[in-house]
Enzyme design. Sequence first.
Site, PDB file in Angstrom:
ATOM      1  N   ASP A  81      47.742  51.342  56.045  1.00 24.47           N
ATOM      2  CA  ASP A  81      47.665  51.934  54.704  1.00 24.47           C
ATOM      3  C   ASP A  81      46.840  53.228  54.691  1.00 24.47           C
ATOM      4  OD1 ASP A  81      48.089  52.095  51.927  1.00 24.47           O
ATOM      5  OD2 ASP A  81      46.227  51.042  51.501  1.00 24.47           O
ATOM      6  N   SER A 105      40.351  52.980  45.771  1.00 26.56           N
ATOM      7  CA  SER A 105      41.342  53.002  46.850  1.00 26.56           C
ATOM      8  C   SER A 105      41.254  54.283  47.670  1.00 26.56           C
ATOM      9  CB  SER A 105      42.753  52.898  46.270  1.00 26.56           C
ATOM     10  OG  SER A 105      43.047  51.595  45.888  1.00 26.56           O
ATOM     11  N   HIS A 119      48.940  53.848  49.779  1.00 23.50           N
ATOM     12  CA  HIS A 119      49.485  53.309  48.530  1.00 23.50           C
ATOM     13  C   HIS A 119      49.131  54.183  47.332  1.00 23.50           C
ATOM     14  CE1 HIS A 119      45.479  51.253  47.994  1.00 23.50           C
ATOM     15  NE2 HIS A 119      45.763  51.461  46.718  1.00 23.50           N
TER      16      HIS A 119
END
Length: 633
Positions: A306, A389, A251
């Site tokens: 992801d 992230s 992402h």
Amino acid sequence: MIKFTTLLAITSFVSFSAFSQISNNNSPVSLEEKLSEKVPVTELVKPNLSEIKIQTDEDAKNGESYKFAIMVDSDIDTDNSGVWEDLDDGSRVWRLSIKIEGAKALGLYYDAFRLPSTGELFVYNQDMTQIIGGFTNSNNHSSGLFANELISGDFLTLEYHQKGEGNPIIHINQVAYCYRGVSDLFEVRDFDDSDPCQVNANCSESDDWQDIKRSATRISVRTDNTLGWCSGAFINNTAQDCKPYILSADHCGFSSSAANLNQWVFYFAYESSDCDNPISSPASPTITGASLVANSNQGTINQTSDFLLLELNQEIPFTYGAFASGWDRTNTASQSGVCFHHPSGDIKKISTYNSTLTTSAWTGNGTTHWRVRWAETENGHGVTEGGSSGSPIYNSNGHIIGDLSGGSSFCTNTNSPDLYGKLSYSWSPNGSSNNERLQPWLDPTNSQVTTLDGIACGTTLFSNFYGVYTNIGIGGLNQYFYTGTGEPASYMWTFYGGDPITSTEANPIVTYENSGTFTVRLKVTDSEGNESTEIKTQYILVDENGGSVSITENKNIEFEIFPNPSNGVLFLSQDVNSKSEVTVFDIFGKKITDFEFKTETERFDLSHLSNGVYFLTIKNENGFKTEKISISK
């Protein structure tokens, strides 16, 4: 990073230092001689910040990276902008300054970049306290794209030196305007702009993770018109060839094209030297550009792990001291471990868990993710934030088992979980093609091993130093000491404005006859030929108010420190009963404390200091001497 709860507006800190992208560590000509031509300034229009906020909030809702900068269009090259100047030695210098009012930092983005073998490019801020370069033809890439790490403030200068035949291609089509997520280097504030419960990566929690910590990287993510922060890790493969693979979260790169990836910037070793927040910016070498190897390839986190696997455009230099982390693809729920990450783009942090991970999915039912709850530890309660992230989660064996998608942990909500896409799912179940799986890339030898240990891909030699004084009287003497890591076999000092100008001594003594501010450079080389360079720009101020090392202080005296390493309680023994002054410095040359002792042996308590390396200087009527001490509690 995507959070389940309401997104918070968070600020962070960008690294501003002389340590920069892959470069030759030379110095701009303007540091060594006064140039006659006035540098022209190209001023670009400040973007509309109200519109930026709307777009930033929309991006965050769509699960993209934590945004901190917007691109401003430009049309700047060596033909239509700046000024050329001929030097006496036959070489030429081109210079140009760029300003965008109110920017917290600026970044340069080139859509055409190619330097000849005879050229060097430098970029620096207004007072030259941050200099990056020199960039050479080794920075050329087949795409013709390039980007610089961020430069502090709203004003910067480019300086290109052409030493022989050839002409550069330097075209800047966009300048990054940083509006948050950065802070002025000279503000009186700590680097802890991430949430206050976060734990610095060199606190005691990381004592058993020192090699693995060197894998973590902070990533400036370029999309078409914005920059955002994510985290990642240098990861090993079964060929064990130090191939520059970086594992992060898909992402983070949803909106990035192949061209955008060539302008991502990867920051290594952006961390405090100990448990405390630094008072000045940590060094952080960088690499620009990467290509996509594999990802979860869905444009969404739902029903995927992801993951994002990139290959850097250049090998990671041995001098970066990087470590390629090992991995475990067995889908075994770990009972304890850690994560290293850069929350809100801040210096490297460590979060710790001591309860067994559970299987989960990003939404609904599934087995794509590990669910983790973080534990309170000695120095805080590490969690994650936007900018974390893509960071790796490790099991107790030091193997990566997943990368961060997001979650709901905050300093105000420490018991809530975070979710990491499973490496076991990314390995093969995620997709049927090679560009949707990790297996073909992390096991190129087809060994079919289920676990792989990490491997050191760099030296631990890192140059640093301090001077006894940084404010010296006109005609005064100063002495310099090495405070870096590793074991240098040779030293090459350069003292701009000093006498001698160069020295190969370990602890040289230098005279400064003229007033001004001067730069000091040290290159060290170890017995295996590894090199490391540190440049401190405008480090020495020479004026009538400064101090000086006296001639008598240049003699060494005899004293002992024991035990060393210690828990902070140590004994000092000197060869005579004499009043002596003791000063303790950290590895950046900052004075921590000072005290006196008058007998042959005395006990001193430094246990209030954090774990790490310090330098202790003792002075008396017979001279002075400096020794390295280590505190480990």
